[in-house]
Design a protein around this motif. Structure first.
Motif, mmCIF file in Angstrom:
data_model
loop_
_atom_site.group_PDB
_atom_site.id
_atom_site.type_symbol
_atom_site.label_atom_id
_atom_site.label_comp_id
_atom_site.label_asym_id
_atom_site.label_seq_id
_atom_site.Cartn_x
_atom_site.Cartn_y
_atom_site.Cartn_z
ATOM 1 N N PRO B 172 0.805 -1.231 0.000
ATOM 2 C CA PRO B 172 0.000 0.000 0.000
ATOM 3 C C PRO B 172 0.839 1.283 0.000
ATOM 4 N N TYR B 173 2.107 1.202 0.405
ATOM 5 C CA TYR B 173 2.945 2.410 0.458
ATOM 6 C C TYR B 173 3.668 2.695 -0.858
ATOM 7 N N ALA B 174 3.654 1.738 -1.800
ATOM 8 C CA ALA B 174 4.397 1.923 -3.051
ATOM 9 C C ALA B 174 3.823 3.084 -3.847
ATOM 10 N N HIS B 175 4.691 3.752 -4.584
ATOM 11 C CA HIS B 175 4.261 4.890 -5.405
ATOM 12 C C HIS B 175 3.449 4.414 -6.608
ATOM 13 N N LEU B 176 4.050 3.563 -7.421
ATOM 14 C CA LEU B 176 3.356 3.132 -8.643
ATOM 15 C C LEU B 176 2.442 1.954 -8.348
ATOM 16 N N HIS B 177 1.198 2.123 -8.676
ATOM 17 C CA HIS B 177 0.242 1.017 -8.589
ATOM 18 C C HIS B 177 -0.370 0.869 -9.979
ATOM 19 N N GLU B 178 0.317 0.137 -10.825
ATOM 20 C CA GLU B 178 -0.141 -0.024 -12.213
ATOM 21 C C GLU B 178 -1.007 -1.278 -12.309
ATOM 22 N N HIS B 179 -2.303 -1.075 -12.072
ATOM 23 C CA HIS B 179 -3.200 -2.228 -11.968
ATOM 24 C C HIS B 179 -3.330 -2.990 -13.278
ATOM 25 N N ASP B 180 -3.082 -2.312 -14.384
ATOM 26 C CA ASP B 180 -3.275 -2.987 -15.676
ATOM 27 C C ASP B 180 -1.945 -3.388 -16.309
ATOM 28 N N ILE B 181 -0.920 -3.544 -15.476
ATOM 29 C CA ILE B 181 0.416 -3.880 -16.015
ATOM 30 C C ILE B 181 0.412 -5.271 -16.676
ATOM 31 N N THR B 182 1.060 -5.355 -17.820
ATOM 32 C CA THR B 182 1.285 -6.654 -18.456
ATOM 33 C C THR B 182 2.722 -6.671 -18.955
ATOM 34 N N LEU B 183 3.242 -7.860 -19.177
ATOM 35 C CA LEU B 183 4.607 -7.968 -19.694
ATOM 36 C C LEU B 183 4.697 -7.305 -21.066
ATOM 37 N N GLU B 184 3.621 -7.454 -21.841
ATOM 38 C CA GLU B 184 3.609 -6.857 -23.177
ATOM 39 C C GLU B 184 3.729 -5.326 -23.082
ATOM 40 N N LYS B 185 3.052 -4.757 -22.087
ATOM 41 C CA LYS B 185 3.121 -3.294 -21.940
ATOM 42 C C LYS B 185 4.535 -2.842 -21.587
ATOM 43 N N VAL B 186 5.186 -3.599 -20.713
ATOM 44 C CA VAL B 186 6.565 -3.250 -20.355
ATOM 45 C C VAL B 186 7.443 -3.314 -21.604
ATOM 46 N N GLN B 187 7.268 -4.395 -22.353
ATOM 47 C CA GLN B 187 8.124 -4.595 -23.531
ATOM 48 C C GLN B 187 7.815 -3.614 -24.655
ATOM 49 N N ALA B 188 6.624 -3.036 -24.606
ATOM 50 C CA ALA B 188 6.253 -2.100 -25.672
ATOM 51 C C ALA B 188 6.545 -0.654 -25.279
ATOM 52 N N SER B 189 7.020 -0.446 -24.033
ATOM 53 C CA SER B 189 7.248 0.941 -23.602
ATOM 54 C C SER B 189 8.472 1.508 -24.312
ATOM 55 N N PRO B 190 8.527 2.832 -24.479
ATOM 56 C CA PRO B 190 9.593 3.429 -25.302
ATOM 57 C C PRO B 190 10.993 3.154 -24.757
ATOM 58 N N MET B 191 11.912 2.967 -25.674
ATOM 59 C CA MET B 191 13.310 2.782 -25.336
ATOM 60 C C MET B 191 13.886 4.186 -25.094
ATOM 61 N N LEU B 192 14.240 4.491 -23.857
ATOM 62 C CA LEU B 192 14.762 5.838 -23.560
ATOM 63 C C LEU B 192 16.254 5.914 -23.825
ATOM 64 N N TRP B 193 16.973 5.033 -23.109
ATOM 65 C CA TRP B 193 18.418 4.968 -23.270
ATOM 66 C C TRP B 193 18.712 3.509 -23.604
ATOM 67 N N ASP B 194 18.556 3.152 -24.840
ATOM 68 C CA ASP B 194 18.721 1.768 -25.279
ATOM 69 C C ASP B 194 20.029 1.226 -24.709
ATOM 70 N N PRO B 195 20.022 0.146 -23.913
ATOM 71 C CA PRO B 195 18.976 -0.859 -23.692
ATOM 72 C C PRO B 195 18.016 -0.651 -22.526
ATOM 73 N N ILE B 196 17.765 0.547 -22.065
ATOM 74 C CA ILE B 196 16.837 0.738 -20.946
ATOM 75 C C ILE B 196 15.542 1.373 -21.455
ATOM 76 N N ARG B 197 14.427 0.668 -21.148
ATOM 77 C CA ARG B 197 13.118 1.167 -21.543
ATOM 78 C C ARG B 197 12.505 2.023 -20.435
ATOM 79 N N TYR B 198 11.522 2.851 -20.836
ATOM 80 C CA TYR B 198 10.826 3.700 -19.871
ATOM 81 C C TYR B 198 10.306 2.883 -18.688
ATOM 82 N N SER B 199 9.652 1.753 -18.978
ATOM 83 C CA SER B 199 9.051 0.954 -17.900
ATOM 84 C C SER B 199 10.091 0.278 -17.023
#
Ligand SMILES: [Zn+2]
Lengths: 322, 383
Positions: B172-199
């Protein structure tokens, strides 16, 4: 006795400034909103004392305190110091006195400026009153300064009256502009490095103990803790040891994304420095790529590094330099 | 010595409703309530936060003395960049272990919304080339070096992010509560500093974390199970030096080895039940698994890939959701230490690792140059 004149070490002004923001919380919000409305608020602590400016927590018991009280805009100087040469952004542009003022009804003093013609016009125990700023926004600067005031504390006014601290349109945050002015000097070793760059040469320094060449040099080897004095030219070519592809535009940087930010071990250097890779599509950059600096007219540093066309370096040749 | 009280704020992007004093007060009050102690029971206060530039309050510990009941008591500030929350807890622990004080309040915080940490980390310096990247750009090349060294497939980073964000849903104390998180969403998030994605990057949070540390006598009076400190260590190394291994810094290895020696641990992978390690970019999980001795060199990513570090795996890592889900910078290290303590106290709630007896809290900071770690246990260590 003769003394060798020290080498000319570079110097330059360095200004660090930022508009920090502050969330005020309930007590400071009431205090600053009060100033905007021409009301000075304090808090009453558990031992009955009135603190101005107010704090959120009792300095004796540590309990939360929320008992706001209104004090007078007049008070008594408890001590002072003359400021003959005001600096930019101080409360007054002409010479003034820094004063601690205990407002009528308060038990603690507030630090502010007193507008007075000279130090002879200031004394401990003198009576003063708030000079309000013409435009008030809910900030400590809403008190423009204090000014001399004839008249003793009004007995009827001397006490602090309870106040609910409620105002329309309360100020909940402020912007605290901060600015620090430094004179920066990179020191002897980096001055030599920077001067060499002006001739498009990269000059590091070798540690007399571990023999590693530091680029840029810091004047000492951080591992051995000894001074490095032996200058060594490295490069100009080098090897990309690792890198990332930057896809988000950095603040104040006029570089189109995506671009490659790489660690480059110049030939002869004991560790990698950082630079941008150009002259090759970003998705074709690889670890081991051999590169050389590209200079632009008037540039202090290489603008970027481009492929030399040599075969890639062996992983084993640079894996310790990443 | 032992932890007998823990308090955190609900970490969020911006706490506009409180001052910095109000923020730290909230965490400290909760820790006191957990320990069923009052301000008068505290002998000293040890506080930590990241660089002053992050909020622009010089020496904030002075102004926070009232809020933390430190008037008339010793108050110390600890500063070791991002690892500071861990080092702060260890300084407090050492004061108790050395019998300088019996009961110490330790607290760490950051109110990132009042400034811009990215700005604070990249002040322009005359004559120097401006930094071309930023924190992610600083660490991303090291991640690539890890992948090259170990042959890790590029899917591992997203597995860590997906796991930590799901764990955060149970905290309950965590900042991000991404209730609809999926692995696909993580993998589809923008590459900011390749190899590190936004997610695969941490958020920017406002938050504070506090703990009450006390001696054996204090622990005996504790209304709730104490978390006993079995070992703790700090190690440092320069930001840059010839031969520095950014992928697995020597200081990190030495820090872990010292903690295990103190705690009598010979096989960390088998003997430790839960790990809260400092993972601000997802790839640091496999990197630190190796650095801290949970896996052989080159093998860390295999644990992640096999699900070993999942909440129901046999070595759960960051059951709280970790730094990837909550990052009030100065507090992030202390949250790791506190979450490890919650696990062995059996008080981690929905993200409790069943029957956790020994847990590690870990933090690192600066250019991967400051390391802090402790090991806490449900049982009192032999004296
Ligand atoms: Zn050396």
């Amino acid at each position: 006795m003769t003394a060798a004149s020290p080498p000319d070490v570079l110097r330059a002004p360095l200004v660090v400034e930022f508009p920090f923001t502050r969330s005020l919380g309930p007590v400071q919000s009431a205090f600053l909103t009060g100033l905007r409305e021409g009301v000075v608020l304090g808090v009453r602590t558990s031992d009955g004392k009135v603190m101005v400016p107010p704090t959120e927590y009792d300095p004796v018991t540590a309990e939360e305190i929320r008992d706001l009280v209104e004090v007078a805009a007049t008070g008594t100087v408890t001590t002072w110091a003359w400021n003959p040469a005001p600096r930019p952004n101080q409360p007054l542009a002409t010479p003034f006195a820094w004063v601690l003022v205990t407002l009528d009804g308060a038990d603690t003093a507030i630090l502010h400026a007193l507008d007075a013609p000279g130090p002879a016009a200031v004394r401990t125990g003198m009576r003063v009153r708030v000079r309000w700023a013409a435009d008030r926004i809910g900030a400590i600067t809403d008190i423009a300064c204090f000014e001399p005031h004839e008249g003793a504390a009004d007995a009827a006014d001397a006490g602090a009256a309870p106040h609910d601290g409620v105002f329309a349109d309360a100020v909940t945050g402020i912007v605290a502009e901060a600015r620090l002015d430094y004179t920066y000097s990179p020191g002897r070793a980096q001055t030599a490095y920077i001067n060499a760059l002006a001739e498009r040469k990269t000059v590091g320094e070798r540690c007399p103990s571990c023999r590693k060449v530091y680029v840029p040099p810091r004047g000492a080897c951080p591992t051995c803790g000894v001074a490095t004095t032996d200058q060594v030219e490295v490069g100009p070519a080098g090897t990309v040891t690792t890198y990332c592809i930057v896809n988000i535009k950095a603040r104040n940087l006029d570089i189109e994304v995506p671009y490659v930010y790489a660690h480059i071990a110049l030939d002869g250097a004991g560790l990698a420095l950082h630079g941008r890779i150009g002259g090759i599509p970003y998705d074709q950059v690889r670890m081991g790529l051999r590169v050389e600096p590209v200079w632009t007219e008037g540039g202090r540093h290489p603008d970027h590094y481009r492929p030399t066309g040599e075969p890639d370096a062996d992983y084993d040749a640079y894996k310790e330099l990443i | 010595m032992a932890v007998v009280g823990i308090g955190q704020t609900k970490h969020v992007a911006a706490r506009h409703d409180v001052s910095i004093a109000g923020l730290v007060r909230e965490a400290a009050s909760r820790a006191l309530a957990d320990a069923e102690l009052t301000w008068a029971d505290i002998d000293a206060v040890v506080i930590g936060k990241a660089p002053d530039f992050f909020e622009g309050v010089m020496m904030p510990e002075l102004y926070l003395a009232d809020a933390l009941g430190a008037v008339g008591k010793p108050m110390l500030r600890v500063h070791t960049a991002g690892s500071v929350g861990g080092s702060t807890a260890l300084v407090a622990a050492n004061l108790v272990a050395a019998r300088v004080h019996r009961t110490v309040l330790t607290l760490a915080f950051e109110k990132q919304s009042e400034s811009n940490a990215m700005w604070g980390l990249s002040l322009p310096v005359p004559f120097q080339q401006p930094l071309l990247a930023g924190a992610g750009g600083f660490f991303a090349p090291h991640v690539r070096a890890y992948m090259r060294r170990t042959g890790a497939p590029d899917t591992v980073g997203s597995l860590v992010a997906y796991k930590d964000r799901r764990n955060a849903l149970k905290n309950p104390y965590a900042h991000l509560h991404e209730h609809d998180i999926t692995l696909e969403k993580v993998q589809a998030s923008p590459m900011l500093w390749d190899p590190i994605r936004y997610s695969e990057t941490c958020p920017s949070s406002d938050g504070a974390c506090a703990m009450i540390l006390t001696d054996r006598a204090g622990a005996a009076r504790s209304p709730r199970p104490p978390a006993w400190v079995h070992g703790g260590a700090m190690r440092s190394e320069p930001t840059l030096f010839a031969g520095k291994d950014f992928v697995s810094p020597q200081a990190g290895k030495d820090c872990a080895a010292d903690v295990y020696r103190q705690a009598g641990i010979t096989d960390p992978r088998r003997e430790i039940d839960a790990v809260e390690m400092y993972v601000p970019f997802s790839w640091y999980e496999p990197m630190w698994l190796e650095n801290l001795g949970f896996a052989d060199e080159g093998e860390g990513w295999k644990l992640t890939e096999a699900g070993v570090t999942e909440l129901d795996g046999d070595l759960p890592v960051n059951p709280s959701g970790g730094v990837l889900s909550t990052n009030p910078i100065g507090a992030s290290g202390m949250i790791r230490f506190a979450e490890a303590a919650l696990q062995v106290r059996g008080q981690a709630g929905e993200h409790q690792v069943p029957d956790a007896r020994r847990a590690v809290g870990h933090a690192y900071g600066g250019g991967a140059q400051f390391f802090a770690m402790w090991l806490v246990g449900a049982e009192e260590p032999p004296s």
